[in-house]
Scaffold this motif. Structure first.
Motif, short mmCIF file in Angstrom:
data_model
loop_
_atom_site.label_atom_id
_atom_site.label_comp_id
_atom_site.label_asym_id
_atom_site.label_seq_id
_atom_site.Cartn_x
_atom_site.Cartn_y
_atom_site.Cartn_z
N PHE A 44 30.96 55.43 -113.20
CA PHE A 44 30.85 56.46 -112.17
C PHE A 44 29.97 55.95 -111.04
CE2 PHE A 44 27.71 57.41 -115.50
CZ PHE A 44 26.52 57.39 -114.77
N THR A 45 30.07 56.60 -109.89
CA THR A 45 29.26 56.28 -108.72
C THR A 45 28.59 57.56 -108.26
OG1 THR A 45 30.82 54.55 -108.06
CG2 THR A 45 29.31 55.35 -106.36
N LEU A 46 27.26 57.51 -108.07
CA LEU A 46 26.50 58.68 -107.66
C LEU A 46 25.45 58.30 -106.63
CD1 LEU A 46 25.96 60.32 -111.17
CD2 LEU A 46 27.38 61.22 -109.32
N PRO A 47 24.96 59.28 -105.86
CA PRO A 47 23.94 58.99 -104.85
C PRO A 47 22.54 58.86 -105.46
CG PRO A 47 24.52 61.32 -104.79
CD PRO A 47 25.44 60.66 -105.79
N ASN A 48 21.77 57.92 -104.88
CA ASN A 48 20.38 57.76 -105.30
C ASN A 48 19.49 58.66 -104.45
OD1 ASN A 48 19.96 56.43 -102.85
ND2 ASN A 48 19.90 54.39 -103.77
N LEU A 49 18.18 58.48 -104.57
CA LEU A 49 17.23 59.32 -103.84
C LEU A 49 17.40 59.23 -102.33
CD1 LEU A 49 14.07 58.64 -106.02
CD2 LEU A 49 15.11 60.88 -105.63
N ASN A 50 17.86 58.10 -101.83
CA ASN A 50 18.06 57.90 -100.39
C ASN A 50 19.45 58.31 -99.93
OD1 ASN A 50 15.48 56.75 -100.20
ND2 ASN A 50 16.29 54.76 -100.78
N GLY A 51 20.31 58.71 -100.86
CA GLY A 51 21.67 59.10 -100.51
C GLY A 51 22.67 57.96 -100.59
N ASP A 52 22.18 56.74 -100.91
CA ASP A 52 23.08 55.59 -101.06
C ASP A 52 23.78 55.66 -102.42
OD1 ASP A 52 22.19 54.56 -98.59
OD2 ASP A 52 20.51 53.53 -99.57
N SER A 53 25.02 55.19 -102.47
CA SER A 53 25.79 55.22 -103.70
C SER A 53 25.40 54.08 -104.64
CB SER A 53 27.29 55.10 -103.39
OG SER A 53 27.72 56.25 -102.72
N LEU A 54 25.33 54.41 -105.91
CA LEU A 54 25.07 53.40 -106.94
C LEU A 54 26.15 53.55 -108.01
CD1 LEU A 54 21.75 52.19 -108.28
CD2 LEU A 54 23.58 52.69 -109.90
N ARG A 55 26.81 52.44 -108.32
CA ARG A 55 27.88 52.43 -109.33
C ARG A 55 27.30 51.94 -110.65
NH1 ARG A 55 33.23 52.78 -108.56
NH2 ARG A 55 34.57 52.12 -110.27
N LEU A 56 27.56 52.66 -111.72
CA LEU A 56 27.05 52.30 -113.04
C LEU A 56 27.40 50.86 -113.41
CD1 LEU A 56 25.69 53.03 -115.73
CD2 LEU A 56 27.90 53.89 -116.50
N ILE A 118 7.99 58.59 -111.48
CA ILE A 118 9.15 57.78 -111.86
C ILE A 118 9.41 56.78 -110.74
CG2 ILE A 118 11.63 57.83 -112.27
CD1 ILE A 118 11.24 60.64 -113.47
N ASN A 119 9.42 55.50 -111.09
CA ASN A 119 9.67 54.47 -110.06
C ASN A 119 10.85 53.58 -110.42
OD1 ASN A 119 8.36 53.18 -112.13
ND2 ASN A 119 6.95 52.05 -110.83
N TRP A 120 11.70 54.04 -111.29
CA TRP A 120 12.93 53.31 -111.61
C TRP A 120 14.10 53.96 -110.87
CZ3 TRP A 120 10.07 55.67 -115.63
CH2 TRP A 120 10.57 56.87 -116.11
N LEU A 121 15.24 53.33 -110.98
CA LEU A 121 16.44 53.81 -110.28
C LEU A 121 16.78 55.24 -110.70
CD1 LEU A 121 18.68 50.63 -110.72
CD2 LEU A 121 17.56 51.39 -108.61
N GLN A 122 17.09 56.06 -109.71
CA GLN A 122 17.44 57.46 -109.95
C GLN A 122 18.70 57.80 -109.18
OE1 GLN A 122 16.10 60.23 -111.68
NE2 GLN A 122 15.04 58.59 -112.76
N ILE A 123 19.62 58.48 -109.86
CA ILE A 123 20.81 59.00 -109.21
C ILE A 123 20.98 60.46 -109.63
CG2 ILE A 123 22.01 56.82 -108.84
CD1 ILE A 123 23.53 57.21 -111.41
N ASN A 124 21.76 61.21 -108.88
CA ASN A 124 21.90 62.63 -109.13
C ASN A 124 23.36 63.03 -109.22
OD1 ASN A 124 22.04 65.56 -107.44
ND2 ASN A 124 20.68 65.46 -109.19
N ASP A 125 23.68 63.71 -110.32
CA ASP A 125 25.01 64.31 -110.49
C ASP A 125 24.77 65.82 -110.46
OD1 ASP A 125 27.64 64.88 -111.00
OD2 ASP A 125 27.82 63.44 -112.65
#
Length: 174
Positions: A44-56, A118-125
């Motif tokens: 899946f691909t979801l936005p991170n804290l900055n709104g950029d997409s991150l793909r699993l 929390i300072n690791w990668l975060q995405i939001n669904d």
């Protein structure tokens, strides 16, 4: 030759059915495919804290923990405290965490990330229990975590504190 008792044929049929079911179970258990993040059914691909997409699947090549959580989940927030310590200990050795928030309120999610340090990668669904990522990974309770090896294979599910750390050390060759 007469049958030993009236239900003899049924008993033989049941015995054959049980043998067949056991054989099928043994075969599928041996041939079971290990879940992998590059499988399109799990990716899946979801936005991170900055709104950029991150793909699993872009995480392949890293040892990481896929962690499903939410700001409103008290056990998740408690788990974050342990993950902060674990991440600090192993991040420079190649360990990563990918947090997947199921928060529908992005501001609450961002506040929790800040408050929990929390300072690791975060995405939001943002669809809560209807989140596509949670559905794909069959998450029906949080926190839920999946330890992934460098090949993208799931090697542990919801591992407890010491078991998780031991597996991370093993995967990192420490």
């Amino acid at each position: 030759m007469p049958e030993p008792f009236p239900d003899y044929k049924i008993m033989v049929s049941l015995k054959n059915l049980l043998v067949f079911c056991f054989a099928i179970f043994a075969f599928t258990a041996k041939g079971q495919v290990q879940p992998n993040i590059t499988d399109s059914r799990l990716d899946f691909t979801l936005p991170n804290l900055n709104g950029d997409s991150l793909r699993l699947s872009s995480m392949k090549g890293k040892v990481f923990l896929l962690d499903f959580w939410a700001s409103w989940c008290v056990p998740c927030r408690f788990s974050n405290k342990n993950l902060v310590k674990l991440y600090a200990k192993y991040k420079d050795k190649g360990f990563e965490i990918l947090g997947v928030s199921l928060d529908d309120n992005k501001n609450a999610w961002k506040r929790a990330v800040s408050k929990d340090r929390i300072n690791w990668l975060q995405i939001n669904d943002s669809k809560g229990w209807d989140a596509m990522s949670a559905t794909k990974w069959q998450v029906d309770a949080i926190p839920a975590s999946f330890l992934i090896d460098k090949d993208g294979n799931v090697v542990a599910i919801n591992a407890e504190k010491q078991e998780l750390e031991d597996k991370i050390k093993q995967l990192l060759g420490l």
